[in-house]
Scaffold this active site. Sequence first.
Site, PDB file in Angstrom:
ATOM      1  CG  HIS A  20     110.494  46.551  54.477  1.00 25.58           C
ATOM      2  ND1 HIS A  20     109.846  46.515  55.684  1.00 25.58           N
ATOM      3  CD2 HIS A  20     111.110  47.755  54.416  1.00 25.58           C
ATOM      4  CE1 HIS A  20     110.058  47.655  56.320  1.00 25.58           C
ATOM      5  NE2 HIS A  20     110.827  48.418  55.566  1.00 25.58           N
ATOM      6  CG  ASP A  28     136.787  49.822  48.745  1.00 24.83           C
ATOM      7  OD1 ASP A  28     136.961  48.577  48.742  1.00 24.83           O
ATOM      8  OD2 ASP A  28     137.013  50.521  49.747  1.00 24.83           O
ATOM      9  CG  HIS A 106     136.528  48.264  57.401  1.00 27.33           C
ATOM     10  ND1 HIS A 106     135.698  48.583  56.354  1.00 27.33           N
ATOM     11  CD2 HIS A 106     137.499  47.470  56.874  1.00 27.33           C
ATOM     12  CE1 HIS A 106     136.143  48.015  55.240  1.00 27.33           C
ATOM     13  NE2 HIS A 106     137.237  47.336  55.533  1.00 27.33           N
ATOM     14  CE1 TYR A 128     138.460  51.130  56.814  1.00 26.96           C
ATOM     15  CE2 TYR A 128     139.781  53.087  56.358  1.00 26.96           C
ATOM     16  CZ  TYR A 128     139.618  51.864  56.985  1.00 26.96           C
ATOM     17  OH  TYR A 128     140.624  51.366  57.778  1.00 26.96           O
TER      18      TYR A 128
END
Length: 139
Positions: A20, A28, A106, A128
């Site tokens: 959990h 990417d 990011h 992204y």
Amino acid sequence: MKKAALLNSDISSVIARLGHTDSLVIGDAGLPIPETTTRIDLALTHNVPTFLQVVNVVTSEMQVEAAILAEEMIEKNPAVHDALLDQLKRLEQHQGNSIALHYVSHEEFKTQSGKSRAIIRSGECSPYANVILCAGVTF
């Protein structure tokens, strides 16, 4: 031979060991992967497999309670962002739970991804196209 959609033994093993709130990243082709984090490299060539294909197969076996995305994805990659949100909505219906969405920069995303159990590298070549999936419980 496995009958389910996910045939990759490395990904199956990681999902089976998730507890959990543990996390798994689907990234990417350009997402940096720290040396200390398990790398599962699926990239064959540009856009093979796509980010969304990998998300679809991974979530067919993983219970997800939250997803973390880079806020830059909204503006820089709206088509993939919207398609990912659609996939997560379908997953909510299939799992019978809500999936919390969190947006971070990011830079923060890259920091958090290094704390995951593994990073799966897709062949995706759009900006992204990354998500941190946080494991839920099936009960």
